[in-house]
Design a protein around this motif. Structure first.
Motif, mmCIF file in Angstrom:
data_model
loop_
_atom_site.group_PDB
_atom_site.id
_atom_site.type_symbol
_atom_site.label_atom_id
_atom_site.label_comp_id
_atom_site.label_asym_id
_atom_site.label_seq_id
_atom_site.Cartn_x
_atom_site.Cartn_y
_atom_site.Cartn_z
ATOM 1 N N HIS A 203 0.812 -1.214 0.000
ATOM 2 C CA HIS A 203 0.000 0.000 0.000
ATOM 3 C C HIS A 203 0.851 1.273 0.000
ATOM 4 O O HIS A 203 0.341 2.346 0.321
ATOM 5 C CB HIS A 203 -0.951 0.003 1.186
ATOM 6 C CG HIS A 203 -2.061 -1.003 1.065
ATOM 7 N ND1 HIS A 203 -1.922 -2.314 1.483
ATOM 8 C CD2 HIS A 203 -3.313 -0.901 0.554
ATOM 9 C CE1 HIS A 203 -3.055 -2.960 1.257
ATOM 10 N NE2 HIS A 203 -3.908 -2.138 0.695
ATOM 11 N N VAL A 204 2.124 1.162 -0.342
ATOM 12 C CA VAL A 204 2.918 2.373 -0.513
ATOM 13 C C VAL A 204 2.354 3.170 -1.686
ATOM 14 O O VAL A 204 2.187 2.634 -2.785
ATOM 15 C CB VAL A 204 4.399 2.027 -0.774
ATOM 16 C CG1 VAL A 204 5.175 3.276 -1.154
ATOM 17 C CG2 VAL A 204 5.011 1.392 0.463
ATOM 18 N N PRO A 205 2.004 4.452 -1.498
ATOM 19 C CA PRO A 205 1.434 5.237 -2.594
ATOM 20 C C PRO A 205 2.383 5.316 -3.788
ATOM 21 O O PRO A 205 3.611 5.269 -3.634
ATOM 22 C CB PRO A 205 1.227 6.628 -1.964
ATOM 23 C CG PRO A 205 1.201 6.381 -0.491
ATOM 24 C CD PRO A 205 2.117 5.225 -0.249
ATOM 25 N N VAL A 206 1.800 5.405 -4.977
ATOM 26 C CA VAL A 206 2.621 5.443 -6.188
ATOM 27 C C VAL A 206 3.488 6.692 -6.244
ATOM 28 O O VAL A 206 4.530 6.709 -6.917
ATOM 29 C CB VAL A 206 1.719 5.371 -7.444
ATOM 30 C CG1 VAL A 206 1.033 4.028 -7.529
ATOM 31 C CG2 VAL A 206 0.670 6.496 -7.428
ATOM 32 N N ASP A 207 3.063 7.757 -5.553
ATOM 33 C CA ASP A 207 3.844 8.994 -5.573
ATOM 34 C C ASP A 207 4.794 9.101 -4.379
ATOM 35 O O ASP A 207 5.378 10.167 -4.134
ATOM 36 C CB ASP A 207 2.916 10.208 -5.597
ATOM 37 C CG ASP A 207 1.955 10.234 -4.406
ATOM 38 O OD1 ASP A 207 1.864 9.212 -3.692
ATOM 39 O OD2 ASP A 207 1.296 11.274 -4.204
ATOM 40 N N ALA A 208 4.957 8.003 -3.635
ATOM 41 C CA ALA A 208 5.858 8.025 -2.476
ATOM 42 C C ALA A 208 7.307 8.106 -2.942
ATOM 43 O O ALA A 208 7.661 7.698 -4.047
ATOM 44 C CB ALA A 208 5.648 6.778 -1.625
ATOM 45 N N SER A 209 8.152 8.622 -2.077
ATOM 46 C CA SER A 209 9.566 8.753 -2.417
ATOM 47 C C SER A 209 10.225 7.378 -2.469
ATOM 48 O O SER A 209 9.785 6.443 -1.790
ATOM 49 C CB SER A 209 10.280 9.614 -1.372
ATOM 50 O OG SER A 209 10.251 8.979 -0.106
ATOM 51 N N PHE A 213 9.833 3.573 -0.038
ATOM 52 C CA PHE A 213 9.675 2.213 -0.554
ATOM 53 C C PHE A 213 10.833 1.329 -0.111
ATOM 54 O O PHE A 213 10.642 0.180 0.297
ATOM 55 C CB PHE A 213 9.576 2.248 -2.077
ATOM 56 C CG PHE A 213 9.537 0.879 -2.710
ATOM 57 C CD1 PHE A 213 8.351 0.167 -2.783
ATOM 58 C CD2 PHE A 213 10.692 0.302 -3.232
ATOM 59 C CE1 PHE A 213 8.313 -1.101 -3.353
ATOM 60 C CE2 PHE A 213 10.661 -0.955 -3.806
ATOM 61 C CZ PHE A 213 9.466 -1.655 -3.866
ATOM 62 N N ASN A 214 12.043 1.850 -0.179
ATOM 63 C CA ASN A 214 13.223 1.063 0.194
ATOM 64 C C ASN A 214 13.197 0.669 1.665
ATOM 65 O O ASN A 214 13.574 -0.444 2.030
ATOM 66 C CB ASN A 214 14.497 1.839 -0.132
ATOM 67 C CG ASN A 214 14.749 1.956 -1.618
ATOM 68 O OD1 ASN A 214 14.292 1.109 -2.404
ATOM 69 N ND2 ASN A 214 15.460 2.998 -2.034
ATOM 70 N N VAL A 215 12.752 1.591 2.515
ATOM 71 C CA VAL A 215 12.665 1.281 3.946
ATOM 72 C C VAL A 215 11.653 0.158 4.181
ATOM 73 O O VAL A 215 11.920 -0.799 4.929
ATOM 74 C CB VAL A 215 12.284 2.538 4.752
ATOM 75 C CG1 VAL A 215 11.916 2.165 6.186
ATOM 76 C CG2 VAL A 215 13.418 3.541 4.748
ATOM 77 N N ALA A 216 10.475 0.276 3.541
ATOM 78 C CA ALA A 216 9.450 -0.759 3.689
ATOM 79 C C ALA A 216 9.966 -2.103 3.181
ATOM 80 O O ALA A 216 9.719 -3.153 3.791
ATOM 81 C CB ALA A 216 8.187 -0.355 2.938
ATOM 82 N N LEU A 217 10.699 -2.074 2.079
ATOM 83 C CA LEU A 217 11.244 -3.305 1.510
ATOM 84 C C LEU A 217 12.283 -3.933 2.436
ATOM 85 O O LEU A 217 12.278 -5.158 2.659
ATOM 86 C CB LEU A 217 11.859 -3.020 0.145
ATOM 87 C CG LEU A 217 12.548 -4.198 -0.544
ATOM 88 C CD1 LEU A 217 11.548 -5.312 -0.832
ATOM 89 C CD2 LEU A 217 13.228 -3.741 -1.832
ATOM 90 N N MET A 218 13.180 -3.121 2.994
ATOM 91 C CA MET A 218 14.211 -3.645 3.870
ATOM 92 C C MET A 218 13.620 -4.289 5.124
ATOM 93 O O MET A 218 14.068 -5.344 5.572
ATOM 94 C CB MET A 218 15.188 -2.531 4.256
ATOM 95 C CG MET A 218 16.102 -2.071 3.131
ATOM 96 S SD MET A 218 17.143 -3.413 2.466
ATOM 97 C CE MET A 218 16.266 -3.798 0.935
ATOM 98 N N PHE A 219 12.614 -3.657 5.707
ATOM 99 C CA PHE A 219 11.960 -4.241 6.871
ATOM 100 C C PHE A 219 11.300 -5.576 6.502
ATOM 101 O O PHE A 219 11.360 -6.546 7.268
ATOM 102 C CB PHE A 219 10.917 -3.272 7.444
ATOM 103 C CG PHE A 219 11.479 -2.303 8.447
ATOM 104 C CD1 PHE A 219 11.759 -2.710 9.740
ATOM 105 C CD2 PHE A 219 11.714 -0.982 8.102
ATOM 106 C CE1 PHE A 219 12.270 -1.834 10.684
ATOM 107 C CE2 PHE A 219 12.236 -0.084 9.022
ATOM 108 C CZ PHE A 219 12.516 -0.507 10.315
ATOM 109 N N HIS A 220 10.660 -5.622 5.347
ATOM 110 C CA HIS A 220 9.987 -6.845 4.902
ATOM 111 C C HIS A 220 10.997 -7.975 4.682
ATOM 112 O O HIS A 220 10.780 -9.107 5.123
ATOM 113 C CB HIS A 220 9.211 -6.552 3.615
ATOM 114 C CG HIS A 220 8.311 -7.669 3.179
ATOM 115 N ND1 HIS A 220 7.313 -8.186 3.978
ATOM 116 C CD2 HIS A 220 8.266 -8.382 2.021
ATOM 117 C CE1 HIS A 220 6.682 -9.154 3.340
ATOM 118 N NE2 HIS A 220 7.249 -9.297 2.161
ATOM 119 N N LEU A 221 12.108 -7.668 4.038
ATOM 120 C CA LEU A 221 13.139 -8.677 3.792
ATOM 121 C C LEU A 221 13.806 -9.118 5.098
ATOM 122 O O LEU A 221 14.098 -10.302 5.293
ATOM 123 C CB LEU A 221 14.185 -8.138 2.819
ATOM 124 C CG LEU A 221 13.716 -7.889 1.379
ATOM 125 C CD1 LEU A 221 14.836 -7.282 0.543
ATOM 126 C CD2 LEU A 221 13.220 -9.185 0.753
#
Length: 345
Positions: A203-209, A213-221
């Motif tokens: 649910h990261v907005p398409v206009d997010a920086s 996105f990278n922070v959300a991805l790193m936490f997920h990984l």
């Protein structure tokens, strides 16, 4: 193991609980498709569907209309079916089960499906992305509660209690039981946290920086790695029990299998939505890869990744609940205190 009658005297609560689990898993699947296709606003009104009663909406329009309308209305119908099965479960439990705590838990499960349905309606009425995310992360909670009801009402629950032996079943006594409980509890918690982190990523907005996105991805990984370690440790702990216990070994085996499939689905999701890893660009198939974010294959793969996460959650919960049932009384009371205060000794 000899056949032992259930505590309830009736198998109907268990049958209905299993039916609820079977209805809820497709509900999670279709809910994931709604998010994958961004079809949450395909029907702009709620609880009606374009002015029709939910169950009176013309089936020809539903079946042969736009795809996003088909999955959104289907998601609502499945949600309503889950609610009705849940009502039947509460009634069957109050009629056939004398355990007060099971009755209370059935009512709590019904309350959760009502909350979930309300959140789904608010997502439409408010057209709010954050409400959609909240709706997505409460779905697995309801799935877990339905699964717990299936465990609590099963004949195996009574059988496990009858064959449990303080020194035999857990092997290393209270200490061995507590270690198994801790691993089970941590695996359940990490599985749910991973679902929450995955929902944040979806649910990261398409206009997010890019940094967001990278922070959300790193936490997920990172949580994926932690969860993988705990799943493997839990399975090893189960298989090291001195007495082979199929009630624990079977879900432990299934959990490892689901984890392997989940890792594959997560990798496929990244490739289909973004790209092959940079170190593979030297290969022809990777260099010629073209992203198709809205393709059918991408939507199905992403949705399967989400649904598999919920399966990992409920499978680890089954192991935890059954291990608590098999534990000696002293160890079980310690585990209950652990669950209550959220402290891992």
């Amino acid at each position: 193991m000899s056949s032992i009658p259930t505590e309830t005297g009736s198998r109907w609560p268990h049958r209905i609980a299993v039916l609820l689990v079977c209805v809820t898993f497709p509900l999670i699947w279709v809910g994931g498709l709604v998010t994958s296709y961004d079809a949450g606003m395909a029907v702009p009104d709620w609880p009606s569907t374009y002015g029709y009663n939910l169950f009176a909406y013309p089936w020809t329009t539903w079946f042969f209309g736009p795809w996003d309308l088909f999955i959104e209305h289907g998601h609502r119908l499945l949600g309503a079916a889950a609610g009705m099965v849940c009502i039947a479960l509460v009634l069957a439990t109050f009629v056939s089960d004398t355990r007060g705590w099971v009755r209370a838990f059935s009512v709590a499960t019904l309350a959760m499906v009502i909350v979930q349905g309300t959140l789904g309606g608010m997502r439409v009425l408010l057209d709010a992305r954050q409400v959609a995310m909240l709706h997505g992360i409460t779905g697995p909670v309801f799935f877990a509660m339905a699964t717990a009801m299936a465990v609590f009402t099963s004949p195996l629950w009574r059988q496990q209690r009858s064959v449990a032996s303080d020194g035999v079943v857990m092997g290393r006594g209270i200490l061995g039981a507590e270690r198994l409980h801790r691993l089970g509890l941590l695996t359940v918690l990490f599985a749910y946290i991973q679902l929450v982190l995955g929902a944040q990523l979806r649910h990261v907005p398409v206009d997010a920086s890019p940094s967001r996105f990278n922070v959300a991805l790193m936490f997920h990984l990172g949580m994926a790695f932690v969860l993988t370690v705990h799943v493997l440790l839990l399975a090893i702990r189960v298989y090291r029990l001195p007495s082979p216990i199929s009630a624990l070994r079977r879900p432990a085996t299934a959990l490892v299998f689901l984890l392997a499939v989940q890792i594959g689905l997560g990798s496929a999701t990244w490739v289909l939505k973004y790209a092959w890893p940079s170190w593979m660009t030297g290969f022809g198939f990777a260099a010629s890869h073209v992203n198709q974010a809205d393709s059918w294959l991408t939507a199905v793969t992403v949705t399967a990744h989400v649904a598999m996460g919920s399966l990992i959650l409920v499978t680890s919960l089954v192991i935890l609940l059954r291990s608590l049932r098999l534990a000696p009384a002293e160890a079980k009371s310690k585990a209950v205190r652990t669950l209550a205060v959220g402290w891992i000794a």
